[in-house]
Scaffold this active site. Structure first.
Site, mmCIF file in Angstrom:
data_model
loop_
_atom_site.group_PDB
_atom_site.id
_atom_site.type_symbol
_atom_site.label_atom_id
_atom_site.label_comp_id
_atom_site.label_asym_id
_atom_site.label_seq_id
_atom_site.Cartn_x
_atom_site.Cartn_y
_atom_site.Cartn_z
ATOM 1 C CB CYS A 74 -55.365 5.667 -6.683
ATOM 2 S SG CYS A 74 -55.811 4.688 -4.932
ATOM 3 C CB CYS A 186 -50.572 -1.844 -5.359
ATOM 4 S SG CYS A 186 -50.620 -0.461 -3.366
HETATM 5 N N1 DGL Z 1 -53.444 4.161 -3.652
HETATM 6 C C1 DGL Z 1 -53.688 2.871 -3.723
HETATM 7 C C2 DGL Z 1 -53.670 1.852 -4.812
HETATM 8 O O1 DGL Z 1 -53.057 1.785 -5.592
HETATM 9 C C3 DGL Z 1 -53.204 1.780 -2.330
HETATM 10 C C4 DGL Z 1 -52.734 2.495 -1.153
HETATM 11 C C5 DGL Z 1 -54.599 2.893 -0.304
HETATM 12 O O2 DGL Z 1 -54.701 1.582 -0.354
HETATM 13 O O3 DGL Z 1 -55.205 3.879 -0.469
HETATM 14 O O4 DGL Z 1 -54.441 0.897 -4.615
#
Ligand code: DGL
Length: 269
Positions: A74, A186
Protein backbone atom coordinates in the site's frame (compact mmCIF):
# COMPACT_ATOMS: atom_id res chain seq x y z
CA UNK A 1 16.23 -16.25 7.02
CA UNK A 2 16.37 -18.71 4.15
CA UNK A 3 15.16 -18.79 0.57
CA UNK A 4 12.33 -21.28 1.22
CA UNK A 5 10.41 -18.89 3.44
CA UNK A 6 7.41 -17.05 1.95
CA UNK A 7 7.19 -13.37 1.03
CA UNK A 8 4.62 -11.44 3.09
CA UNK A 9 2.67 -8.50 1.67
CA UNK A 10 0.00 -6.27 3.08
CA UNK A 11 -2.41 -3.57 2.01
CA UNK A 12 -5.54 -1.87 3.29
CA UNK A 13 -7.62 -4.23 1.17
CA UNK A 14 -7.48 -6.20 -2.04
CA UNK A 15 -5.94 -3.40 -4.17
CA UNK A 16 -2.45 -4.52 -3.08
CA UNK A 17 -3.04 -7.66 -5.11
CA UNK A 18 -1.68 -5.62 -8.06
CA UNK A 19 1.67 -5.79 -6.24
CA UNK A 20 1.19 -9.47 -5.33
CA UNK A 21 0.45 -10.21 -8.98
CA UNK A 22 3.56 -8.33 -10.17
CA UNK A 23 5.71 -10.21 -7.62
CA UNK A 24 4.18 -13.57 -8.60
CA UNK A 25 5.01 -12.81 -12.24
CA UNK A 26 8.54 -11.58 -11.56
CA UNK A 27 9.30 -14.42 -9.10
CA UNK A 28 7.12 -17.43 -9.97
CA UNK A 29 8.94 -19.71 -7.49
CA UNK A 30 7.98 -17.63 -4.47
CA UNK A 31 5.15 -18.46 -2.08
CA UNK A 32 3.13 -15.41 -1.03
CA UNK A 33 1.28 -14.63 2.19
CA UNK A 34 -0.98 -11.66 1.57
CA UNK A 35 -2.90 -9.71 4.20
CA UNK A 36 -5.64 -7.26 3.18
CA UNK A 37 -6.84 -5.14 6.08
CA UNK A 38 -10.40 -4.95 4.74
CA UNK A 39 -11.82 -4.25 8.21
CA UNK A 40 -9.97 -0.93 8.24
CA UNK A 41 -9.98 0.23 4.62
CA UNK A 42 -9.55 2.75 3.15
CA UNK A 43 -6.20 3.83 4.58
CA UNK A 44 -6.07 6.82 2.22
CA UNK A 45 -7.92 9.19 4.53
CA UNK A 46 -6.85 7.74 7.90
CA UNK A 47 -4.37 9.35 10.30
CA UNK A 48 -0.73 8.24 10.24
CA UNK A 49 -0.95 7.02 13.86
CA UNK A 50 -3.87 4.74 13.14
CA UNK A 51 -2.17 3.22 10.08
CA UNK A 52 1.07 2.70 12.05
CA UNK A 53 -0.89 0.66 14.61
CA UNK A 54 -2.48 -1.50 11.90
CA UNK A 55 0.89 -1.97 10.18
CA UNK A 56 2.46 -3.11 13.46
CA UNK A 57 -0.13 -5.87 14.02
CA UNK A 58 -0.03 -7.05 10.43
CA UNK A 59 3.78 -7.18 10.33
CA UNK A 60 3.79 -9.31 13.50
CA UNK A 61 1.24 -11.64 11.88
CA UNK A 62 3.40 -12.00 8.74
CA UNK A 63 6.50 -12.72 10.83
CA UNK A 64 4.55 -15.36 12.80
CA UNK A 65 3.88 -16.89 9.39
CA UNK A 66 7.61 -17.17 8.88
CA UNK A 67 7.95 -14.54 6.11
CA UNK A 68 11.49 -13.67 4.97
CA UNK A 69 10.29 -10.32 3.65
CA UNK A 70 7.45 -7.93 4.42
CA UNK A 71 6.38 -5.82 1.45
CA UNK A 72 4.12 -2.88 2.22
CA UNK A 73 2.07 -3.05 -0.96
CA UNK A 74 0.00 0.00 0.00
CA UNK A 75 1.35 3.43 -0.95
CA UNK A 76 -0.40 5.13 1.95
CA UNK A 77 1.04 2.67 4.50
CA UNK A 78 4.44 2.87 2.77
CA UNK A 79 4.30 6.65 3.24
CA UNK A 80 3.65 6.64 6.97
CA UNK A 81 4.56 3.24 8.43
CA UNK A 82 7.79 2.04 6.80
CA UNK A 83 9.98 2.73 9.85
CA UNK A 84 7.51 0.87 12.10
CA UNK A 85 7.62 -2.16 9.80
CA UNK A 86 11.42 -2.00 9.52
CA UNK A 87 11.79 -1.91 13.32
CA UNK A 88 9.55 -4.94 13.81
CA UNK A 89 11.24 -6.91 11.04
CA UNK A 90 14.67 -6.11 12.56
CA UNK A 91 17.03 -8.93 11.48
CA UNK A 92 14.25 -11.47 11.00
CA UNK A 93 12.89 -10.27 7.66
CA UNK A 94 13.61 -7.65 5.01
CA UNK A 95 11.17 -4.73 4.94
CA UNK A 96 10.19 -3.22 1.59
CA UNK A 97 7.96 -0.32 0.66
CA UNK A 98 6.67 0.54 -2.81
CA UNK A 99 8.04 4.10 -2.81
CA UNK A 100 11.85 3.75 -2.61
CA UNK A 101 12.13 1.63 -5.79
CA UNK A 102 10.18 4.28 -7.74
CA UNK A 103 12.29 7.12 -6.39
CA UNK A 104 15.42 5.19 -7.42
CA UNK A 105 13.99 4.73 -10.92
CA UNK A 106 13.22 8.47 -11.25
CA UNK A 107 16.78 9.35 -10.26
CA UNK A 108 18.32 6.66 -12.51
CA UNK A 109 16.27 7.81 -15.53
CA UNK A 110 17.46 11.40 -14.96
CA UNK A 111 13.99 12.93 -15.21
CA UNK A 112 13.86 16.67 -14.55
CA UNK A 113 10.21 17.17 -13.80
CA UNK A 114 7.86 14.48 -12.49
CA UNK A 115 4.30 14.30 -11.21
CA UNK A 116 2.94 12.07 -8.46
CA UNK A 117 -0.68 11.11 -7.90
CA UNK A 118 -2.06 9.20 -4.91
CA UNK A 119 -4.46 9.20 -1.98
CA UNK A 120 -4.81 12.14 0.40
CA UNK A 121 -2.65 10.23 2.91
CA UNK A 122 0.18 9.53 0.47
CA UNK A 123 0.26 13.02 -1.01
CA UNK A 124 -0.29 14.73 2.37
CA UNK A 125 2.70 12.88 3.83
CA UNK A 126 4.99 14.47 1.18
CA UNK A 127 7.06 11.30 1.27
CA UNK A 128 7.55 11.01 -2.50
CA UNK A 129 8.50 14.67 -2.73
CA UNK A 130 10.90 14.49 0.22
CA UNK A 131 12.57 11.28 -0.96
CA UNK A 132 12.99 12.56 -4.52
CA UNK A 133 14.42 15.88 -3.29
CA UNK A 134 16.80 14.09 -0.90
CA UNK A 135 18.00 11.76 -3.66
CA UNK A 136 18.42 14.54 -6.24
CA UNK A 137 17.50 18.12 -5.29
CA UNK A 138 17.44 19.35 -8.91
CA UNK A 139 14.43 17.17 -9.83
CA UNK A 140 11.18 19.13 -9.76
CA UNK A 141 8.37 17.04 -8.24
CA UNK A 142 4.70 18.00 -8.20
CA UNK A 143 2.12 16.04 -6.23
CA UNK A 144 -1.61 15.86 -6.68
CA UNK A 145 -4.10 14.02 -4.47
CA UNK A 146 -6.61 12.11 -6.61
CA UNK A 147 -8.94 10.62 -3.97
CA UNK A 148 -11.74 9.75 -6.36
CA UNK A 149 -9.64 7.34 -8.42
CA UNK A 150 -9.36 4.43 -5.92
CA UNK A 151 -13.12 4.13 -5.19
CA UNK A 152 -13.83 4.66 -8.89
CA UNK A 153 -11.57 1.74 -9.86
CA UNK A 154 -12.86 -0.45 -7.02
CA UNK A 155 -16.39 0.12 -8.28
CA UNK A 156 -15.33 -1.21 -11.67
CA UNK A 157 -15.14 2.13 -13.53
CA UNK A 158 -11.92 1.40 -15.34
CA UNK A 159 -12.86 1.75 -19.01
CA UNK A 160 -15.38 4.09 -20.55
CA UNK A 161 -16.60 7.64 -20.35
CA UNK A 162 -16.87 8.04 -16.57
CA UNK A 163 -13.29 6.98 -15.83
CA UNK A 164 -11.96 8.92 -18.84
CA UNK A 165 -13.63 12.10 -17.61
CA UNK A 166 -12.40 11.71 -14.03
CA UNK A 167 -8.85 10.90 -15.14
CA UNK A 168 -8.76 13.85 -17.54
CA UNK A 169 -10.21 16.17 -14.94
CA UNK A 170 -7.43 15.33 -12.52
CA UNK A 171 -4.50 15.11 -14.92
CA UNK A 172 -5.12 18.12 -17.12
CA UNK A 173 -3.86 20.40 -14.41
CA UNK A 174 -1.39 23.28 -14.53
CA UNK A 175 0.85 21.78 -11.86
CA UNK A 176 1.35 18.68 -14.03
CA UNK A 177 2.30 20.65 -17.15
CA UNK A 178 5.49 19.55 -18.89
CA UNK A 179 6.19 16.57 -16.66
CA UNK A 180 8.31 13.81 -18.21
CA UNK A 181 6.93 11.05 -15.98
CA UNK A 182 3.99 10.49 -13.69
CA UNK A 183 4.07 8.15 -10.68
CA UNK A 184 0.89 6.14 -10.14
CA UNK A 185 1.28 6.24 -6.35
CA UNK A 186 -1.57 3.93 -5.34
CA UNK A 187 -2.21 0.18 -5.42
CA UNK A 188 -5.26 0.66 -7.64
CA UNK A 189 -3.83 2.86 -10.38
CA UNK A 190 -2.05 0.15 -12.45
CA UNK A 191 -5.56 -0.75 -13.59
CA UNK A 192 -5.91 2.63 -15.33
CA UNK A 193 -2.33 2.83 -16.60
CA UNK A 194 -3.44 2.27 -20.21
CA UNK A 195 -6.16 4.93 -19.93
CA UNK A 196 -3.63 7.44 -18.61
CA UNK A 197 -1.19 6.58 -21.41
CA UNK A 198 -4.00 7.03 -23.93
CA UNK A 199 -4.90 10.42 -22.47
CA UNK A 200 -1.32 11.64 -22.88
CA UNK A 201 -1.27 10.27 -26.44
CA UNK A 202 -4.48 12.16 -27.22
CA UNK A 203 -2.95 15.30 -25.75
CA UNK A 204 0.18 14.68 -27.80
CA UNK A 205 2.36 14.63 -24.69
CA UNK A 206 5.25 12.32 -24.07
CA UNK A 207 4.88 11.30 -20.42
CA UNK A 208 6.25 8.04 -19.00
CA UNK A 209 3.63 6.41 -16.78
CA UNK A 210 5.33 4.67 -13.83
CA UNK A 211 3.35 1.85 -12.19
CA UNK A 212 4.67 1.26 -8.69
CA UNK A 213 3.67 -2.43 -8.58
CA UNK A 214 5.98 -3.54 -11.41
CA UNK A 215 8.88 -1.34 -10.33
CA UNK A 216 8.57 -2.57 -6.72
CA UNK A 217 8.39 -6.23 -7.84
CA UNK A 218 11.62 -5.89 -9.86
CA UNK A 219 13.28 -4.24 -6.87
CA UNK A 220 12.20 -6.98 -4.41
CA UNK A 221 13.47 -9.60 -6.87
CA UNK A 222 16.85 -7.90 -7.23
CA UNK A 223 17.38 -7.50 -3.47
CA UNK A 224 16.33 -11.08 -2.64
CA UNK A 225 18.61 -12.45 -5.37
CA UNK A 226 21.54 -10.33 -4.18
CA UNK A 227 21.06 -11.63 -0.64
CA UNK A 228 20.71 -15.26 -1.77
CA UNK A 229 17.13 -15.28 -0.47
CA UNK A 230 15.24 -15.86 -3.72
CA UNK A 231 13.45 -19.23 -3.95
CA UNK A 232 15.27 -21.46 -6.41
CA UNK A 233 12.49 -24.06 -6.71
CA UNK A 234 8.77 -23.57 -7.03
CA UNK A 235 7.09 -23.90 -3.66
CA UNK A 236 4.79 -26.90 -3.29
CA UNK A 237 2.64 -24.97 -0.82
CA UNK A 238 -0.04 -22.57 -2.09
CA UNK A 239 -0.19 -18.81 -1.64
CA UNK A 240 -2.46 -17.58 1.17
CA UNK A 241 -4.65 -14.49 0.98
CA UNK A 242 -5.88 -13.34 4.39
CA UNK A 243 -8.33 -10.50 5.11
CA UNK A 244 -9.48 -8.93 8.36
CA UNK A 245 -13.09 -8.80 7.13
CA UNK A 246 -14.67 -11.07 4.56
CA UNK A 247 -17.41 -10.30 2.06
CA UNK A 248 -18.22 -12.05 -1.19
CA UNK A 249 -17.72 -8.74 -2.96
CA UNK A 250 -14.11 -8.46 -1.70
CA UNK A 251 -13.52 -11.92 -3.12
CA UNK A 252 -15.04 -10.97 -6.48
CA UNK A 253 -12.92 -7.81 -6.60
CA UNK A 254 -9.74 -9.92 -6.36
CA UNK A 255 -10.33 -10.80 -10.03
CA UNK A 256 -9.90 -7.14 -10.92
CA UNK A 257 -6.65 -6.68 -9.01
CA UNK A 258 -5.01 -10.13 -9.24
CA UNK A 259 -6.21 -11.12 -12.68
CA UNK A 260 -7.95 -14.21 -11.26
CA UNK A 261 -10.34 -14.68 -8.37
CA UNK A 262 -8.52 -15.92 -5.26
CA UNK A 263 -9.94 -17.50 -2.12
CA UNK A 264 -9.87 -15.11 0.83
CA UNK A 265 -9.37 -16.44 4.37
CA UNK A 266 -10.65 -14.33 7.25
CA UNK A 267 -8.38 -13.84 10.23
CA UNK A 268 -8.75 -11.38 13.11
CA UNK A 269 -5.58 -9.96 14.56
N1 DGL B 1 -4.02 0.90 -0.91
C1 DGL B 1 -4.18 2.34 -0.87
C2 DGL B 1 -2.91 3.00 -1.44
O1 DGL B 1 -2.16 2.41 -2.20
C3 DGL B 1 -5.40 2.79 -1.63
C4 DGL B 1 -6.70 2.37 -0.98
C5 DGL B 1 -6.88 2.97 0.40
O2 DGL B 1 -7.04 4.20 0.53
O3 DGL B 1 -6.86 2.19 1.35
O4 DGL B 1 -2.65 4.14 -1.13
Amino acid sequence: MNNNQPIGLFDSGVGGLTVANAIAKAMPNERLIYFGDTAHLPYGDKSADLIKGYAENITKFLLQNNCKAVVIACNTASSVAFEVVQDICADNAIAFNVIDPVVKKIVDQEYHKVGIIGTLGTIGSNVYYDKIKTAKPSIRAYSLATPLLAPMIESGFVHGQISELVIENYLVNDILEEIEAIVLGCTHYPLIKKQIEQLYLRLNKSVEVLATNEIAADFVKKVLEEKGLAATQKSTEPHHFFVSDYTASFEQTTRLFYGAEVKLERVSL
